[in-house]
Motif scaffolding. Structure first.
Motif, mmCIF file in Angstrom:
data_model
loop_
_atom_site.group_PDB
_atom_site.id
_atom_site.type_symbol
_atom_site.label_atom_id
_atom_site.label_comp_id
_atom_site.label_asym_id
_atom_site.label_seq_id
_atom_site.Cartn_x
_atom_site.Cartn_y
_atom_site.Cartn_z
ATOM 1 N N ALA A 27 0.817 -1.214 0.000
ATOM 2 C CA ALA A 27 0.000 0.000 0.000
ATOM 3 C C ALA A 27 0.850 1.263 0.000
ATOM 4 C CB ALA A 27 -0.933 -0.003 1.207
ATOM 5 N N ASN A 28 2.081 1.167 0.507
ATOM 6 C CA ASN A 28 2.944 2.346 0.583
ATOM 7 C C ASN A 28 3.984 2.370 -0.521
ATOM 8 O OD1 ASN A 28 4.377 0.155 1.589
ATOM 9 N ND2 ASN A 28 5.561 1.390 3.024
ATOM 10 N N GLU A 29 3.750 1.594 -1.593
ATOM 11 C CA GLU A 29 4.684 1.561 -2.711
ATOM 12 C C GLU A 29 3.940 1.638 -4.040
ATOM 13 O OE1 GLU A 29 8.472 -0.945 -0.851
ATOM 14 O OE2 GLU A 29 7.102 -1.913 -2.271
ATOM 15 N N GLU A 30 4.621 2.184 -5.047
ATOM 16 C CA GLU A 30 4.063 2.261 -6.397
ATOM 17 C C GLU A 30 5.172 1.899 -7.377
ATOM 18 O OE1 GLU A 30 0.958 2.854 -9.179
ATOM 19 O OE2 GLU A 30 0.889 2.948 -6.980
ATOM 20 N N VAL A 31 4.945 0.837 -8.150
ATOM 21 C CA VAL A 31 5.937 0.361 -9.109
ATOM 22 C C VAL A 31 5.872 1.205 -10.374
ATOM 23 C CG1 VAL A 31 6.698 -1.631 -10.477
ATOM 24 C CG2 VAL A 31 5.760 -1.962 -8.167
ATOM 25 N N PHE A 32 7.038 1.495 -10.957
ATOM 26 C CA PHE A 32 7.077 2.266 -12.204
ATOM 27 C C PHE A 32 8.102 1.650 -13.148
ATOM 28 C CE2 PHE A 32 10.284 4.289 -9.531
ATOM 29 C CZ PHE A 32 11.355 4.489 -10.397
ATOM 30 N N THR A 33 7.988 2.006 -14.407
ATOM 31 C CA THR A 33 8.915 1.538 -15.422
ATOM 32 C C THR A 33 9.066 2.611 -16.495
ATOM 33 O OG1 THR A 33 9.421 -0.287 -16.937
ATOM 34 C CG2 THR A 33 7.130 0.444 -16.827
ATOM 35 N N PHE A 34 9.978 2.388 -17.426
ATOM 36 C CA PHE A 34 10.191 3.318 -18.538
ATOM 37 C C PHE A 34 10.833 2.541 -19.684
ATOM 38 C CE2 PHE A 34 13.630 3.683 -15.431
ATOM 39 C CZ PHE A 34 14.744 3.341 -16.188
ATOM 40 N N ASN A 35 10.789 3.132 -20.865
ATOM 41 C CA ASN A 35 11.408 2.514 -22.035
ATOM 42 C C ASN A 35 12.921 2.723 -22.002
ATOM 43 O OD1 ASN A 35 12.041 1.411 -24.470
ATOM 44 N ND2 ASN A 35 10.874 2.838 -25.716
ATOM 45 N N PHE A 36 13.335 3.982 -21.909
ATOM 46 C CA PHE A 36 14.746 4.321 -21.810
ATOM 47 C C PHE A 36 14.862 5.742 -21.282
ATOM 48 C CE2 PHE A 36 13.453 6.135 -25.784
ATOM 49 C CZ PHE A 36 14.204 7.300 -25.919
ATOM 50 N N LEU A 37 16.031 6.075 -20.771
ATOM 51 C CA LEU A 37 16.317 7.432 -20.304
ATOM 52 C C LEU A 37 17.679 7.833 -20.825
ATOM 53 C CD1 LEU A 37 15.157 7.310 -16.544
ATOM 54 C CD2 LEU A 37 13.943 8.349 -18.468
ATOM 55 N N ASP A 38 17.699 8.789 -21.746
ATOM 56 C CA ASP A 38 18.957 9.384 -22.179
ATOM 57 C C ASP A 38 19.423 10.392 -21.130
ATOM 58 O OD1 ASP A 38 19.336 7.974 -24.536
ATOM 59 O OD2 ASP A 38 18.137 9.380 -25.726
ATOM 60 N N ALA A 39 20.570 10.992 -21.361
ATOM 61 C CA ALA A 39 21.092 11.982 -20.426
ATOM 62 C C ALA A 39 20.085 13.104 -20.217
ATOM 63 C CB ALA A 39 22.418 12.553 -20.939
ATOM 64 N N ASN A 40 19.794 13.405 -18.947
ATOM 65 C CA ASN A 40 18.880 14.477 -18.517
ATOM 66 C C ASN A 40 17.407 14.161 -18.785
ATOM 67 O OD1 ASN A 40 20.892 16.166 -17.466
ATOM 68 N ND2 ASN A 40 21.259 17.102 -19.470
ATOM 69 N N ASP A 41 17.090 12.979 -19.259
ATOM 70 C CA ASP A 41 15.690 12.573 -19.370
ATOM 71 C C ASP A 41 15.159 12.228 -17.980
ATOM 72 O OD1 ASP A 41 15.543 12.916 -22.068
ATOM 73 O OD2 ASP A 41 15.773 10.795 -22.576
ATOM 74 N N GLY A 42 13.908 12.578 -17.725
ATOM 75 C CA GLY A 42 13.330 12.261 -16.427
ATOM 76 C C GLY A 42 11.891 12.714 -16.313
ATOM 77 N N VAL A 43 11.362 12.654 -15.093
ATOM 78 C CA VAL A 43 9.974 13.014 -14.839
ATOM 79 C C VAL A 43 9.863 13.723 -13.491
ATOM 80 C CG1 VAL A 43 8.928 11.165 -16.203
ATOM 81 C CG2 VAL A 43 9.526 10.759 -13.817
ATOM 82 N N VAL A 44 8.758 14.455 -13.342
ATOM 83 C CA VAL A 44 8.365 15.054 -12.066
ATOM 84 C C VAL A 44 7.092 14.352 -11.612
ATOM 85 C CG1 VAL A 44 7.779 17.167 -10.832
ATOM 86 C CG2 VAL A 44 9.359 17.262 -12.783
ATOM 87 N N VAL A 45 7.128 13.736 -10.433
ATOM 88 C CA VAL A 45 6.018 12.923 -9.942
ATOM 89 C C VAL A 45 5.483 13.518 -8.644
ATOM 90 C CG1 VAL A 45 5.338 10.642 -9.102
ATOM 91 C CG2 VAL A 45 6.947 10.835 -11.005
ATOM 92 N N GLU A 46 4.163 13.593 -8.544
ATOM 93 C CA GLU A 46 3.503 14.050 -7.322
ATOM 94 C C GLU A 46 2.811 12.864 -6.657
ATOM 95 O OE1 GLU A 46 0.874 17.822 -6.766
ATOM 96 O OE2 GLU A 46 -0.495 16.127 -7.074
ATOM 97 N N ILE A 47 3.085 12.684 -5.359
ATOM 98 C CA ILE A 47 2.519 11.566 -4.608
ATOM 99 C C ILE A 47 1.700 12.121 -3.442
ATOM 100 C CG2 ILE A 47 3.007 9.418 -3.383
ATOM 101 C CD1 ILE A 47 5.761 9.397 -4.674
ATOM 102 N N LEU A 48 0.441 11.733 -3.348
ATOM 103 C CA LEU A 48 -0.394 12.036 -2.191
ATOM 104 C C LEU A 48 -0.487 10.771 -1.339
ATOM 105 C CD1 LEU A 48 -3.319 14.138 -3.739
ATOM 106 C CD2 LEU A 48 -1.293 14.964 -2.535
#
Length: 266
Positions: free
Chosen positions: A135-156
Motif C-alpha cells: 500500500a505504501n509503494e508504487e511500481v514504475f517503469t520506462f522505455n529508456f532514459l537518455d542523459a537528462n531525461d526524467g519526470v516530475v512525480v507528485e505523490i499524495l
C-alpha cells in the motif's frame, strides 16, 4: 625591446607560472567533465503535510475521507528523477524480482500518484499495478532514459514521512538511484526586458576578481595592501566573501535538469 626579450621578461615573472598552472588545472578539469561517461540515476524530493502533521493526526472532530476511507493525515511529496549520467539507461535492465518503485513511510499508504511533467513522451514512463505491491509503494517503469531525461512525480499519501525513496534494482547500476536530498523551490522567474540579472550575478564576481588580479600585478597598490598586516586582512576578508558566494551558488543551484522545471515547483 625585441619580442624575444619581452617573452623572456614575462617568463621571469613568478605570477605567470602560477597563472599558467591554474589555467592548466582548470583545463584538465573541464576536459574530464566533457569527456566522462557515467551511468547514474538521481532524484530530489520535496514534501509537505497538507492536513495533519508528522507528530499528530487530525483531531477526532475532523474527518477526511479519500474514496470513502478515512485518513489520519494528507501528505504531498514531489519527486524529480532523471538520468544524471551520460550513458543511456534502458528499462529492460530493470530486475523483475526487484522492480523500481516509489516508497513512502511504513505508517502510510499511497492515495494517488501522477506525472506532473515528463522530459519526453518517448521515454514512456508509466506506473504498474501489481498484485504483490504494498500500500505504501508504487511500481514504475520506462522505455529508456537518455542523459537528462526524467519526470516530475507528485505523490499524495498518509505517511508522516515527507521524504519518499526509490527502491529497486537495475542491471549495471548496483547503487541504484542517488538521493541528492531535498531541493529548494526556485523563485518565480519574472522576465524583465533589457535586464540580464542571472548573467550579471555570475559575471560580476569574476570581473571583480579579474580586476583585482590585474591591479595587483600591473597597477599601483594602495597603502593598505602594500602593508603586510593590513594586506593579509583584506585578502582574507575577500576570500571569505568569495567563499560564501560560491557556497551560496552551490547550495541554491537547480540540481535537476532545466527541462523538468515546471511552475508547480515554484
Amino acid at each position: 625591446m625585441s619580442w624575444i626579450d619581452y617573452a623572456q621578461s614575462l617568463l621571469d615573472k613568478s605570477w605567470l607560472g602560477t597563472l599558467l598552472g591554474i589555467a592548466g588545472i582548470v583545463f584538465g578539469v573541464l576536459t574530464y567533465l566533457w569527456t566522462r561517461k557515467r551511468t547514474s540515476l538521481a532524484y530530489v524530493h520535496l514534501g509537505e503535510h497538507l492536513l495533519g502533521s508528522a507528530s499528530d493526526a487530525l483531531p477526532q472532530q475532523i474527518v477526511v475521507q479519500y474514496n470513502g476511507i478515512s485518513i489520519p493525515r494528507l501528505t504531498k511529496s514531489i519527486v524529480i528523477l532523471w538520468n544524471n549520467g551520460e550513458n543511456t539507461v534502458n528499462g529492460e535492465d530493470i530486475v523483475a524480482k526487484d522492480p523500481l518503485r516509489f516508497h513512502v513511510g511504513d505508517d502510510g499508504q499511497i492515495l494517488s500518484i501522477l506525472i506532473l511533467k515528463s522530459s519526453r513522451a518517448v521515454n514512456d514512463f508509466s506506473f504498474l499495478s501489481t498484485p504483490s505491491a504494498k500500500a505504501n509503494e508504487e511500481v514504475f517503469t520506462f522505455n529508456f532514459l537518455d542523459a537528462n531525461d526524467g519526470v516530475v512525480v507528485e505523490i499524495l499519501h498518509t505517511s508522516t514521512d515527507r521524504k519518499p525513496r526509490i527502491k529497486g534494482t537495475l542491471k549495471g547500476l548496483p547503487q541504484g538511484f542517488r538521493n541528492l536530498g531535498q531541493f529548494i523551490r526556485p523563485k518565480p522567474q519574472k522576465s524583465k526586458p533589457g535586464k540580464l540579472q542571472p548573467l550579471g550575478s555570475i559575471l560580476l564576481p569574476i570581473g571583480v576578481a579579474l580586476t583585482g588580479f590585474l591591479t595587483a600585478v600591473y597597477g599601483p597598490r594602495p597603502w593598505f595592501l602594500a602593508n603586510s598586516d593590513t594586506g593579509l586582512l583584506v585578502y582574507s576578508f575577500l576570500g571569505v566573501v568569495v567563499g560564501m558566494w560560491l557556497n551560496n551558488r552551490f547550495w541554491t543551484r537547480r540540481k535537476y535538469p532545466k527541462s523538468l522545471h515546471t511552475e508547480a515547483l515554484e
